[in-house]
Design a protein around this motif. Structure first.
Motif, short mmCIF file in Angstrom:
data_model
loop_
_atom_site.label_atom_id
_atom_site.label_comp_id
_atom_site.label_asym_id
_atom_site.label_seq_id
_atom_site.Cartn_x
_atom_site.Cartn_y
_atom_site.Cartn_z
N ASP A 165 10.45 14.83 -1.79
CA ASP A 165 10.29 15.80 -0.68
C ASP A 165 11.53 16.66 -0.49
O ASP A 165 11.44 17.88 -0.25
N ASN A 166 12.72 16.05 -0.62
CA ASN A 166 13.95 16.76 -0.31
C ASN A 166 14.39 17.72 -1.42
O ASN A 166 15.01 18.77 -1.14
N VAL A 167 14.09 17.37 -2.69
CA VAL A 167 14.52 18.28 -3.77
C VAL A 167 13.73 19.58 -3.73
O VAL A 167 14.11 20.57 -4.38
N ARG A 168 12.66 19.61 -2.98
CA ARG A 168 11.89 20.84 -2.85
C ARG A 168 12.49 21.77 -1.78
O ARG A 168 12.07 22.93 -1.65
N GLN A 169 13.45 21.22 -1.00
CA GLN A 169 14.03 22.00 0.08
C GLN A 169 15.27 22.75 -0.43
O GLN A 169 16.27 22.14 -0.81
N PRO A 170 15.26 24.09 -0.43
CA PRO A 170 16.41 24.87 -0.93
C PRO A 170 17.69 24.61 -0.15
O PRO A 170 18.77 24.55 -0.74
N ASP A 171 17.57 24.39 1.17
CA ASP A 171 18.77 24.15 1.96
C ASP A 171 19.42 22.83 1.61
O ASP A 171 20.64 22.67 1.69
N VAL A 172 18.59 21.84 1.22
CA VAL A 172 19.15 20.54 0.81
C VAL A 172 19.84 20.68 -0.53
O VAL A 172 20.96 20.19 -0.74
N MET A 173 19.20 21.38 -1.44
CA MET A 173 19.77 21.50 -2.77
C MET A 173 21.02 22.39 -2.79
O MET A 173 21.81 22.33 -3.74
N SER A 174 21.22 23.20 -1.72
CA SER A 174 22.41 24.06 -1.68
C SER A 174 23.61 23.35 -1.07
O SER A 174 24.72 23.92 -1.04
N LEU A 175 23.45 22.14 -0.59
CA LEU A 175 24.55 21.39 0.00
C LEU A 175 25.53 20.96 -1.09
O LEU A 175 25.17 20.86 -2.27
N PRO A 176 26.77 20.66 -0.70
CA PRO A 176 27.72 20.11 -1.67
C PRO A 176 27.15 18.83 -2.29
O PRO A 176 26.36 18.10 -1.67
N ASP A 177 27.57 18.56 -3.52
CA ASP A 177 26.97 17.44 -4.28
C ASP A 177 27.05 16.11 -3.53
O ASP A 177 26.08 15.36 -3.48
N GLN A 178 28.21 15.82 -2.97
CA GLN A 178 28.36 14.52 -2.30
C GLN A 178 27.43 14.42 -1.09
O GLN A 178 26.74 13.41 -0.91
N LEU A 179 27.40 15.49 -0.28
CA LEU A 179 26.54 15.48 0.91
C LEU A 179 25.07 15.47 0.50
O LEU A 179 24.24 14.77 1.11
N ARG A 180 24.76 16.25 -0.53
CA ARG A 180 23.37 16.25 -1.02
C ARG A 180 22.93 14.87 -1.48
O ARG A 180 21.83 14.39 -1.14
N ASN A 181 23.76 14.18 -2.24
CA ASN A 181 23.41 12.84 -2.73
C ASN A 181 23.24 11.85 -1.59
O ASN A 181 22.35 10.99 -1.61
N GLU A 182 24.12 11.95 -0.57
CA GLU A 182 23.98 11.06 0.57
C GLU A 182 22.67 11.29 1.30
O GLU A 182 22.07 10.35 1.84
N LEU A 183 22.24 12.55 1.34
CA LEU A 183 20.97 12.86 2.00
C LEU A 183 19.77 12.45 1.15
O LEU A 183 18.78 11.94 1.66
N LEU A 184 19.88 12.67 -0.16
CA LEU A 184 18.74 12.35 -1.05
C LEU A 184 18.55 10.85 -1.23
O LEU A 184 17.42 10.34 -1.21
N PHE A 185 19.65 10.12 -1.43
CA PHE A 185 19.54 8.70 -1.80
C PHE A 185 19.99 7.82 -0.64
O PHE A 185 21.17 7.80 -0.29
N ASP A 186 19.06 7.14 -0.03
CA ASP A 186 19.41 6.21 1.06
C ASP A 186 19.98 4.94 0.47
O ASP A 186 20.14 4.79 -0.75
N ARG A 187 20.26 4.00 1.32
CA ARG A 187 20.92 2.78 0.85
C ARG A 187 20.02 1.91 -0.05
O ARG A 187 20.52 1.05 -0.76
#
Length: 500
Positions: free
Chosen positions: A81-103
């Motif tokens: 769901d999140n990789v389809r969001q342009p605003d998520v994919m435009s985030l810095p890599d570290q922040l993007r990964n934290e948002l994409l991958f939960d614990r």
């Protein structure tokens, strides 16, 4: 009277030695049969207990796997769901990964979660801000989504991870679509087989029992006891797998293709997943405790049964000896000890029985009275021992000359004998009497005080012809009177009378 007679016969039959032995054998085998039934039920109980234990174990494993797969799948769906969001994919890599991958993506026994582009290249890596380089376009967890947009969650067969030094794993993957629905790539997460190994090894069923997780395509994902050499083996064509693939769940007994041990398989296809879980305790483990108890009980019951039969044989032997002794006593009580003929008591029973038979059949009945001539003088001249010998000799002559089964003789008393001839007419009775008289005379026993100079007998014959309604005592009296007539006629003679 008839019922009483039948009851006595039944008592005699039941108390006979053969019936006692037969009863002992039947009772012993009956107890052994009951024991066998109880042992069989115990065997079935052991199987039922093992089956119930297998079902419970299967349920525990199913719930654990289903829960973890569900949690991991939620993480996959969140990434899709999140990789389809342009605003998520435009985030810095570290922040993007934290948002994409939960614990959940960093949980124990889970490998990295990767996002692959439509060419199979790694573009996002949960294990590193800078994606590790790799192309997985050849993996089935990629090709299945590329070729089919409706797969949903895909769970792959076992494989060796390229990013983790060949660590055995399975993959869970979901398709990523472009806004127009075309294939954009795959999000994939790895589950290390170590998770399944630890899960199964924590559950023990028996030293020869097994548990296995099998992919629906026939590949063995994990088996306990663990053997790395057989992980990934293709089970297609083997008896147990063919039976498991035919139904979503069930139970059967079969021989394992891996080690040849017969096991009781309880299996189930995990809901919504291409996984078959089986729990298979070995028959040897299921029945081991039962066999020990069964052997002890069987030995004890066999010993008890043989002892019971042995006691029955001893009792039957005792009863047989008792019956033989009673028969001997009965015979002695009805036999004259000197002559071996029936005594007076037996004669009375014999006369009553034969008279009743003659009355019913209307056949002739002849009775002979035999008296040794001048016996008192013989005793006085030769002594009592010689007299006894003479009576025994006369008795032998009588016995030897009444040949038919129904004919019988008895010592009436002193030197007198009675012969009973059923179904014998007057001439026939006279013939028997004459034979006996001649045989006694032919013995040539010296009798100096007798007119003949030897031992002789006089015989009175009475024949009842089935017409006159007399009693047996009338016939006896008639025979006795005929004897007196014979003695009055000079002895060593026969006198006969017929009761018309």
């Amino acid at each position: 009277m008839q019922i009483s007679h039948l009851f006595r016969r039944l008592q005699t039959l039941i108390g006979s030695p053969r019936m006692v032995i037969a009863g002992g054998v039947v009772t012993a085998f009956g107890m052994l049969g009951i024991c066998a039934v109880l042992l069989y039920e115990g065997r079935q109980d052991a199987l039922a207990h093992a089956t119930e234990s297998s079902r419970n174990t299967l349920l525990v494993i199913e719930r654990d796997i289903a829960r973890n797969v569900e949690l991991y799948d939620l993480s996959l769906q969140a990434v899709v769901d999140n990789v389809r969001q342009p605003d998520v994919m435009s985030l810095p890599d570290q922040l993007r990964n934290e948002l994409l991958f939960d614990r959940a993506a960093t949980a124990k026994d889970l490998g990295s979660m990767l996002v692959l582009d439509r060419a199979g290249n790694v573009i996002i890596d949960s294990g590193s801000e800078i994606p590790r380089r790799g192309n997985f376009a050849d993996r089935n967890y990629f090709t299945v989504h590329r070729d089919n947009p409706d797969v949903g969650l895909y769970l792959s067969p076992p494989y060796e991870s390229r990013l983790r030094g060949g660590d055995p794993s399975i993959a869970l993957s979901r398709r990523i679509n472009n806004p127009d629905g075309s294939f954009a790539g795959v999000v994939v997460g790895a589950v290390r087989l170590e998770y399944f190994r630890r899960l199964l090894s924590g559950l023990q069923l028996g030293p020869h029992s097994t548990m296995a997780l099998i992919h629906a395509n026939g590949q063995l994902i994990m088996r306990a006891p663990y053997d790395p050499k057989i992980i990934g083996r293709d089970l297609n064509g083997t008896g147990p797998f063919e039976r498991m693939i035919a139904q979503p769940e069930g139970q059967f007994v079969d021989q394992a293709s891996i080690d040849g041990i017969r096991r009781v398989y309880t299996y189930k296809r995990l809901t919504g997943l291409p996984l078959i879980m089986e729990v298979a305790p070995a028959e040897a483990d299921i029945y081991e405790a039962w066999k020990g108890r069964a052997a002890r009980i069987a030995i004890l019951m066999t010993v008890f049964g043989l002892t019971f039969i042995g006691l029955s044989v001893l009792l039957a032997s005792s009863l047989a000896k008792k019956a033989q002794a009673e028969l001997m006593l009965t015979m002695l009580s009805r036999t004259d000890s000197l002559t071996g003929l029936n005594n007076r008591r037996a004669l009375d029973d014999l006369l009553a029985r034969e008279w009743q038979r003659a009355r019913r059949s209307k056949e002739s009945l002849s009775i002979l009275f035999v008296d040794v001539d001048y016996f008192k003088a013989y005793n006085d001249a030769y002594g009592h021992q010689a007299g006894d010998d003479a009576l025994a000799a006369v008795a032998r002559c009588i016995s030897a000359n009444i040949r038919r089964p129904g004919d019988s003789a008895a010592r009436y008393g002193g030197e007198e004998f009675v012969i009973v001839l059923p179904d014998t007419s007057g001439p026939g009775a006279l013939g028997v009497a004459e034979t006996i008289r001649m045989k006694v005379a032919a013995l040539g026993v010296e009798h100096a005080t007798s007119q003949q100079g030897r031992l002789t007998v006089s015989i009175g014959v009475a024949t009842w012809q089935g017409k006159k309604t007399d009693t047996v005592y009338h016939v006896i009296r008639a025979a006795d009177e005929a004897l007196y007539t014979a003695k009055a006629s000079g002895r060593n003679t026969i006198s006969a009378t017929i009761l018309a």
